[in-house]
Design a protein around this motif. Structure first.
Motif, mmCIF file in Angstrom:
data_model
loop_
_atom_site.group_PDB
_atom_site.id
_atom_site.type_symbol
_atom_site.label_atom_id
_atom_site.label_comp_id
_atom_site.label_asym_id
_atom_site.label_seq_id
_atom_site.Cartn_x
_atom_site.Cartn_y
_atom_site.Cartn_z
ATOM 1 N N VAL A 86 -3.043 -11.349 2.269
ATOM 2 C CA VAL A 86 -2.697 -10.048 1.712
ATOM 3 C C VAL A 86 -1.767 -10.223 0.524
ATOM 4 C CG1 VAL A 86 -1.581 -7.841 2.180
ATOM 5 C CG2 VAL A 86 -2.985 -8.921 3.932
ATOM 6 N N ARG A 88 0.163 -8.052 -2.823
ATOM 7 C CA ARG A 88 0.448 -6.757 -3.411
ATOM 8 C C ARG A 88 -0.045 -6.746 -4.854
ATOM 9 N NH1 ARG A 88 2.689 -2.527 -1.615
ATOM 10 N NH2 ARG A 88 3.170 -0.966 -3.184
ATOM 11 N N HIS A 157 -8.431 3.400 0.552
ATOM 12 C CA HIS A 157 -7.228 2.583 0.639
ATOM 13 C C HIS A 157 -5.974 3.393 0.349
ATOM 14 C CE1 HIS A 157 -4.961 -1.219 0.554
ATOM 15 N NE2 HIS A 157 -4.210 -0.593 -0.329
ATOM 16 N N TRP B 179 -6.194 -7.132 -1.368
ATOM 17 C CA TRP B 179 -5.195 -6.504 -2.225
ATOM 18 C C TRP B 179 -4.623 -5.276 -1.543
ATOM 19 C CZ3 TRP B 179 -3.350 -9.137 -6.111
ATOM 20 C CH2 TRP B 179 -4.123 -10.176 -6.635
ATOM 21 N N LYS B 180 -3.370 -5.053 -1.860
ATOM 22 C CA LYS B 180 -2.667 -3.976 -1.176
ATOM 23 C C LYS B 180 -1.889 -3.164 -2.207
ATOM 24 C CE LYS B 180 1.253 -4.737 0.982
ATOM 25 N NZ LYS B 180 2.263 -5.259 1.899
ATOM 26 N N ASP B 182 -0.329 1.287 -2.819
ATOM 27 C CA ASP B 182 -0.212 2.584 -2.159
ATOM 28 C C ASP B 182 -0.146 3.672 -3.208
ATOM 29 O OD1 ASP B 182 2.667 3.161 -2.886
ATOM 30 O OD2 ASP B 182 2.850 1.229 -1.852
#
Lengths: 215, 287, 215
Positions: A86, A88, A157, B179-180, B182
């Motif tokens: 993971v 960012r 997402h 991928w992250k 928000d």
């Protein structure tokens, strides 16, 4: 009794030979290798061995008259595994994604003119890899540039029902997100950044992008 | 026979000095074979020619000890010393080049032998018995390691007796990035893009300055009042802010230079950094 | 019933993975590779698999905590390659390897005191290159000499599950032949000068006490 024993010996010898060989082997090669064994018993041994392995994790198979062991087809996925990591999204990529989301479909040139900085091709690649943007055809203007749009995975997402859920400009202003750039940047960057020098700013972000996996 | 664990173990350990022959046998059978082989050749000479095959005096001693055909713990050190000394003497007689350490060992063993033969009460410390025991212990240890090596080399070994899979498919691990991000980061980023690229209005604040023109007017006017020297500072506005004073001083100085160039004033300074003085020139005086 | 089925699945997965891998694998590595399987079930699966293969032409073996398939030792005569694949070691290298394996970790000086000759630097290099020995730190004595130990590849190559399997190591240990000469001397001299029977010595305990710091 002794016949059984010798069958067993042939089977073991074939098993070891086919396990150790670097190339698949024909019945003839196996017969020669095993000291001039009869081809008939080699064939029988192979059949018995193939039967023994039929339900196991590896199979003994014949391909173009050559025999070899291979992974059972239903376990092939074990040979190539994916390990997930993971990461960012970098700020540069987040900005590009935001511009696409608010303005889609947009070309790269349009993204750049909106952001005021150049977009590295790696940034768009990352967003494509994440599955959040897609190619949405070409703009019918000179040069026919590729245009980008967001995907349903993007909405997923980010927990958005639709793109209309994105706050409008007025709402952004109300929440202070449109405050003069110097303040916002200074806050974000700890003040050591020159907002009048966008190329420098981009370079910084690229560095961020590289640095992030370590974080 | 070919499957016994010690078979050909030593063949693999044979070194380059033709020792393949010497090491082809099981180590336990060394002494006997050694004797047999030596006998087959013409006596002593053949044996001494193998001197190069020994790895130092301890190695030679161990081999000699094994010829006593007893357990290494029961060897007779005196007999061993004699064997070694005889060996070295004969090698010398054959004019074989002996490495120094073999001679050192010979001298030491000769000393040990004489000490062992002396009456007990004349013994020094460490006692010759202790020295002999030490030698024996060392030979036991070397012998043990040599046997261990042979047994190790005689094991079924990968690539010789045992084989791994010839053509393994191999395992691969592909790294995939998830991928992250928000929504907050997204709209914050957009806000920053918009804010950064919003049209800007530049305000240029009026800074207090005295232009060259107004300084010229002012200085000319003031020079008209008197013919006396005047300090340049007298030309500056008295109530000016420090910033305006700086600007006025610069402009007045340039104005004075201009008037001097036009022949309407003269400038004097007695020394560096002393007050700059200006006075009007009478019309035509310089012409 | 379903338990049986899942055991079977684990066994098949282990079989396929260990057939396919290029390197022997530990229980941990297998557990991770098979998607975070419990180590307990991996161990059980390996045991069952090893049992299944015990009489076959290939065996599943554990070497230094790592598992791999290999051909059965009794079939060596069928498989022995004409091209020698095994490095030929000099007698010196063989002996040095044995000293390191039975005494590890040892310094070069300790190896030399056992062998009674200097060790040429090439000898240790050859063993390092073969992957059978490695540097194992330094001994905390004056001069801080480098010490050597064997590797998992060494166990692999010589078919040893662990160092306890080294041929004759138990007898060597029991007879004190792995103890330094000084200790043995101490023990022997303490008694009746009878090196054969050190246990009868009165000074036995004392000798032990002296021996310990060196061990």
């Amino acid at each position: 009794m002794s016949g059984e024993r010798s069958d067993d010996a042939v089977e073991r010898a074939l098993e070891a030979t086919l396990f150790a060989t670097e190339e698949p082997m024909t019945v003839d090669e196996l017969a020669v290798h095993l000291g001039g064994l009869e081809k008939g018993s080699v064939r029988e041994g192979l059949k018995a061995l193939a039967h023994h392995y039929a339900e196991r994790g590896v199979h003994l198979v014949e391909r173009g008259k050559r025999w070899h062991f291979e992974t059972a087809p239903d376990l092939a996925h074990l040979l190539r595994r994916e390990r997930e990591q993971v990461r960012r999204l970098s700020r540069a990529a987040t900005e590009v994604l935001a511009v696409i989301a608010y303005h889609e479909p947009v070309s790269r040139a349009e993204i750049e003119s909106i952001r005021g900085v150049q977009t590295s091709s790696g940034t768009l690649d990352v967003l494509m890899e994440a599955g959040w943007i897609k190619l949405a055809g070409r703009r019918e203007v000179p040069g026919r540039p590729v245009i980008y749009a967001t995907t349903p995975e993007f909405l997923d997402h980010f927990g958005l029902a639709s793109r209309r859920d994105l706050p409008g400009i007025d709402e952004l202003r109300a929440t202070g997100l449109l405050d003069p750039v110097d303040d916002a940047l200074e806050q974000a960057m700890g003040g050591d950044m020159d907002p009048d020098n966008p190329s420098e700013c981009e370079a910084d972000e690229e560095a961020d992008e590289i640095a992030e996996p370590d974080a | 026979m070919s499957m016994t664990s010690n078979d050909d173990g030593f063949m693999l350990s044979g070194d380059a000095m033709g020792a393949g022959e010497a090491t082809a046998e099981m180590p336990e059978s060394w002494p006997a074979d050694e004797v047999a082989r030596t006998g087959a050749k013409s006596g002593d000479e053949a044996l001494y020619l193998e001197l190069e095959g020994w790895e130092g005096p301890l190695d030679l001693l161990l081999d000699l000890a094994r010829r006593q055909k007893v357990d290494l713990r029961q060897i007779s050190i005196l007999a061993l010393v004699d064997q070694y000394l005889t060996y070295i003497e004969q090698a010398k007689a054959l004019r074989l080049e002996l490495a120094a350490d073999y001679l050192v060992m010979a001298a030491w063993l000769a000393y040990l032998k004489s000490a062992l033969l002396l009456p007990k009460d004349e013994q020094e410390d460490p006692s010759p018995e202790e020295l002999a025991l030490r030698l024996q212990l060392r030979l036991q240890r070397l012998g043990a390691m040599r046997e261990a090596a042979a047994r190790l080399m005689g094991r079924d070994r990968i690539g010789r007796d045992i084989f791994l899979r010839g053509n393994p498919e191999g395992l691969r691990i592909d790294r995939k990035t998830l991928w992250k991000s928000d929504v907050y980061s997204l709209i914050q980023a957009y806000g920053q893009v918009k804010a950064r690229t919003a049209p800007r209005i530049y305000h240029v604040s009026n800074r207090p300055v005295m232009t060259l023109d107004s300084a010229l007017d002012r200085v000319s006017a003031m020079l008209g009042v008197t013919l006396d020297w005047m300090d340049i500072r007298d030309f500056l506005p008295t109530d000016a802010e420090p910033e305006l004073r700086k600007s006025a001083l610069a402009s007045s100085f340039v104005a004075a230079l201009e008037l001097a160039r036009l022949g309407r004033a003269e400038i004097a300074q007695e020394e560096a950094y002393s007050p700059l003085r200006i006075r009007r020139l009478k019309q035509g005086a310089s012409a």
